[in-house]
Design a protein around this motif. Structure first.
Motif, PDB file in Angstrom:
ATOM      1  N   PRO A  53      16.239   0.828 -51.704  1.00 29.22           N
ATOM      2  CA  PRO A  53      17.537   0.655 -52.353  1.00 29.22           C
ATOM      3  C   PRO A  53      18.727   0.966 -51.457  1.00 29.22           C
ATOM      4  CG  PRO A  53      16.007   1.802 -53.804  1.00 29.22           C
ATOM      5  CD  PRO A  53      15.352   1.731 -52.451  1.00 29.22           C
ATOM      6  N   GLU A  59      21.471  -2.660 -53.086  1.00 31.90           N
ATOM      7  CA  GLU A  59      22.113  -2.091 -54.268  1.00 31.90           C
ATOM      8  C   GLU A  59      22.493  -3.179 -55.264  1.00 31.90           C
ATOM      9  OE1 GLU A  59      25.997   0.709 -55.322  1.00 31.90           O
ATOM     10  OE2 GLU A  59      25.954  -0.481 -53.476  1.00 31.90           O
ATOM     11  N   GLN A  63      20.644  -4.062 -59.401  1.00 31.86           N
ATOM     12  CA  GLN A  63      21.390  -3.564 -60.551  1.00 31.86           C
ATOM     13  C   GLN A  63      20.645  -3.758 -61.868  1.00 31.86           C
ATOM     14  OE1 GLN A  63      24.679  -1.822 -60.590  1.00 31.86           O
ATOM     15  NE2 GLN A  63      23.531  -1.510 -58.703  1.00 31.86           N
ATOM     16  N   ILE A 176      25.901   5.584 -54.127  1.00 36.95           N
ATOM     17  CA  ILE A 176      25.301   4.324 -54.516  1.00 36.95           C
ATOM     18  C   ILE A 176      25.107   4.274 -56.031  1.00 36.95           C
ATOM     19  CG2 ILE A 176      22.969   5.248 -54.142  1.00 36.95           C
ATOM     20  CD1 ILE A 176      22.113   2.449 -53.208  1.00 36.95           C
ATOM     21  N   VAL A 178      22.835   3.622 -58.653  1.00 35.97           N
ATOM     22  CA  VAL A 178      21.409   3.480 -58.964  1.00 35.97           C
ATOM     23  C   VAL A 178      21.131   4.232 -60.268  1.00 35.97           C
ATOM     24  CG1 VAL A 178      20.430   3.035 -56.682  1.00 35.97           C
ATOM     25  CG2 VAL A 178      20.974   5.379 -57.328  1.00 35.97           C
TER      26      VAL A 178
END
Length: 837
Positions: A53, A59, A63, A176, A178
């Motif tokens: 990731p 990224e 999603q 990020i 996540v």
């Protein structure tokens, strides 16, 4: 009591959601092997269904994971051992979950920051039992809550404030996006009878009697509060001292006071030792199942009483003022289950080695593992703990308020054992946001969290942990009619520098305490190149900007160079220049703020660490490389610091002495040419003019001394620097560059380097750098030669004729000469040869 971990045999399946077409067939009806504790992202990665990731632009492609409903399942064998209770204990579920055992719904949860315990005896069957936990898609869930309850102001793109989940998990200006789902802490079956210890708050104090332990023990009875018959005796033992209390069936708590007459005090680093005393709490009905922890005896106070200058923010431990030298802490990995005790210890060591004495656990992250706080306990690093509210308005209605109180009660109770924990803080920037970010109009009278920060949380801290001070927020001015970010009062955050203004604007703030300020720079070259694959690599490449989360971040990096460093023309020069400028900016700010002591009582730089490979404010990047900023902080946070500061009366030498011993000596003040002065001989100590000035500074004190006006007035900023040497004081030298790098006639070829293997350490390389002219901020970017290499020093400034030896570890068999190459050995003067665009 028998606790059986349930960590084996788990599977993961996608229940519903926007699964990409290329994965739909592979995931449909498929149960993947799952790791518990863990999360869906790491399980998908382990199964080879997604790429790393953190790599490239993964990224964006991933999603869908945060918008998918995930189900964890396992089967375990069980047989009734005759216990009265069989509790399913989940220490951490992320986040909105339905827990089913053999098809029976046993619980629904909605808070990542809490643990849960459910009596599942009626749902268990002899033999095989199936446990399933279905997690609502976090992104879908927060959006649905907006529809149900109405939008509330927040930063960033997801409405993270609608759910009790780590805010930065949805992405931040360094983090990020996540949004995870999973069983992120241990889970198991706890079988027990009679009575158990539910929690212990081992609160400490120091009195004339010695160290005092006030143990608050919460009990749970298998038959509930009205359990009839039976009793138990609660015993607390500390350092051979013992206290006991009989408890009858159904009593929910016991309080025992115990004195340790000869207890040694626990101190923050730099003020004394950190003795920790084991505490054991047992029940006579289950003496082989103790609750155990360690405590340190100390007191902590916070002075915010108004004074002639405004409102101080002064932390004292054991009655002694502590000048705070700190950094903000964020989760050290975007996937929380990837952090272990060893990684925590390495980050705390980064803080200690940089002369820090406090870490602030920021409110957009998590309440950290005991591994983190325990590491801080052992080395004397104070912890400022935010409650988990950051940069947003939070509803105070029942749908959220109950969860807020439950998590706060648990956090206060769980962390109360730690000597390092010094301050509870209500929120990050939310009071400031309400006042200045346009929230008031958008809220139109709705609740936004003020009741938490000014009523609920201080009440809970007073009830559960009266041994530590509480601050409603950061920044906060400790007055109802004061702007929350007024430099004259309490704590302040400085973000106009970086966002809008040059870093020299730090000097405009005579701040009492700065709890956030920072300046960006890229991570180590190897960290960046491992995840950014733009061809060619350049500051505005697509993948580069994926790894730059700040708004217009690389434009701000570029703007921040102006007036300080030449404009880079290659990616290599950009990388070195922006790293160097980050270090210069923060060193400038820290030295300014420290020079204001005792008016200023502390700085907490943003930030120590990263949670993924990214261009950010961190001093230590995600791959654990200490950036040039880290070396700047180590220098600026020296307990004994000599810094040259402009004052209204003239240029002054300010000595900061954060040690227990006064210091007296002589400051040798010289004007030194950038080039070697052939008439002064070969010695590096030569200078055109020299004056000796007597100086002195008290223990834990500060002392300004006006420098000779004739030396300052005659200084040519382009060709000379002012050097102050203080034999035996801290680093022993302060240098005043009257011009920025762009205004100095620096020699791009000022240094030569040689490298040899060390005789006294297996595989270490010694690099000797010698200056033929003034060499500013000599630094070895050792990861360019070996990605896991480290170096013991950086940002070393050499006068003409001086040398410095750098020790490189982790060379990994790379030839020593590689560490003496031009792309490794860098200095500010090398940038002077860069032609402007």
């Amino acid at each position: 009591m028998v606790f059986s971990p349930l960590h084996d045999g788990w599977t993961l399946e996608a229940v519903s959601g926007p699964v990409p077409d290329d994965l739909a067939a592979r995931l449909a009806g498929t149960r993947l092997p799952a790791t518990v504790p863990g999360c869906a992202h790491t399980d998908l990665l382990a199964a080879g269904l997604i790429t790393d990731p953190f790599d490239g632009d993964a990224e964006a492609a991933q999603q869908w994971i945060g918008s998918t409903v995930w189900r964890y399942s396992t089967v375990f064998d069980w047989s009734d051992d005759g216990s009265d209770r069989h509790d399913l204990v989940a220490e951490g579920l992320d986040t909105v979950a339905r827990v089913e055992l053999n098809g029976v719904l046993v619980a629904e949860t909605e808070n990542q920051h809490r643990s849960y315990r459910f009596d599942v005896k009626e749902a268990l069957v002899a033999g095989a039992n199936r446990l399933t936990i279905t997690f609502a898609a976090p992104v879908t869930e927060v959006e649905a809550r907006v529809e149900r309850h109405g939008a509330l102001p927040h930063v960033n793109h997801h409405p993270f404030n609608m759910l009790r989940k780590s805010a930065s998990n949805f992405g931040w200006d360094w983090g990020i996006d996540v949004a995870t789902s999973g069983i992120w802490k241990p889970i198991g079956l706890d079988s027990w009878s009679g009575v158990r210890i539910a929690s212990v708050r081992p609160l400490v104090d120091v009195t004339d009697e010695g160290g005092v332990l006030d143990a608050h023990v919460e009990l749970e009875w298998a038959g509930g509060e009205g359990a009839g018959g039976g009793s138990t005796e609660v015993t607390v033992v500390v350092d051979g001292h013992r206290a006991s209390s009989a408890v009858t069936a159904g009593e929910a708590s016991a309080r025992l006071r115990l004195v340790v007459p000869d207890a040694e005090l626990w101190w923050p680093r730099g003020h004394g030792a950190q003795p920790l005393y084991p505490v054991s709490v047992t029940l006579s009905t289950s003496p082989d199942e103790p609750w155990e922890a360690r405590v340190g005896f100390r007191t902590v106070t916070l002075d915010t009483a108004p004074d002639a200058h405004g409102t101080p923010f002064t932390v004292s431990v054991n009655g002694e003022v502590v000048q705070i030298r700190g950094a903000n802490w964020i989760p050290d990995h975007a996937f929380l289950t990837e952090m272990d005790a060893a990684r925590y210890r390495r980050r705390v060591a980064d803080a200690v080695d940089a002369n820090m004495n406090l870490l602030r656990v920021w409110g957009g992250g998590i309440y950290e593992s005991h591994d983190f706080y325990g590491a801080c306990d052992e080395v004397g690093v104070l912890v400022w703990q935010d409650f988990l509210f950051a940069c947003a308005a939070y509803a105070e209605e029942d749908w959220l308020a109950g969860e807020v109180e439950a998590e706060a009660r648990e956090a206060i109770t769980r962390l109360s054992r730690h000597a390092s924990l010094a301050i509870w803080n209500g929120n990050n920037e939310n009071i400031w946001g309400f006042v200045e970010w346009g929230w008031r109009a958008a809220l139109a009278g709705r609740t936004w969290g003020d009741g938490y920060y000014r009523t609920l949380l201080p009440r809970l801290v007073a009830e559960l942990d009266g041994t530590r001070p509480y601050s409603p927020g950061s920044p906060y001015s400790f007055g109802d009619y004061l702007h929350p970010n007024d430099h004259r009062h309490g704590t302040m955050h400085i973000w106009d520098v970086w966002n809008d203004r040059d870093y020299t604007a730090y000097a405009e703030y005579p701040a009492r305490f700065v709890s956030e300020f920072g300046f960006q720079g890229p991570p180590a070259w190897s960290t960046l190149a491992a995840v950014v694959h733009d061809e060619p690599m350049e500051p505005y490449g697509h993948e580069m900007l994926v790894h730059q989360k700040a708004e217009d971040g690389n434009l701000k990096l570029e703007r921040g160079l102006r007036g300080h460093l030449p404009t880079p023309t290659t990616i290599d020069e950009w990388h070195w220049a922006t790293q160097l400028n980050q270090a210069a900016a923060i060193r400038f700010g820290v030295e300014h703020f420290r020079s204001l002591a005792p008016l200023n009582t502390g700085t907490i730089v943003w930030q120590l660490n990263d949670d993924w490979p990214v261009v950010s404010w961190a001093a230590v990047d995600f791959d654990e490389h200490r950036k040039p900023l880290w070396f700047a902080l180590r220098a600026a946070y020296e307990p004994r610091l000599a810094t040259i500061q402009p004052r209204a009366s003239g240029l002054s030498l300010v000595l900061l002495n954060d040690t227990a011993a006064e210091w007296l000596g002589v400051a040798r003040v010289r004007v030194v040419p950038l080039e070697r002065d052939s008439g002064a001989g070969a010695g590096a100590g030569a200078g055109r003019v020299a004056v000796d000035v007597p100086v002195a500074v008290d223990a834990r004190g500060a002392s300004p001394t006006l420098l000779p006006a004739e030396l300052v007035a005659g200084l040519d900023p382009a060709t000379e620097v002012l050097v102050v040497d203080l034999d035996g004081f801290g680093a022993g030298r302060a240098v005043w560059n009257a011009a920025e790098v762009v205004g100095q006639r620096l020699d791009p070829g000022a240094v030569t380097a040689t490298a040899v293997l060390s005789d006294d350490s297996d595989g270490d390389v010694l690099v000797t750098v010698t200056a033929s002219a003034y060499a500013r901020d000599v630094t070895l970017l050792v990861d360019r030669a070996a990605p896991r290499a480290t170096v013991d020093r950086g940002l070393v400034t050499l006068l003409a004729g001086e040398s410095a030896v750098f020790r490189v570890s982790g060379a990994g068999g790379v030839e020593p000469e590689r560490f003496a190459a031009d792309d490794v050995v860098r200095h500010a003067g090398a940038l002077a040869g860069v032609a402007a665009l």
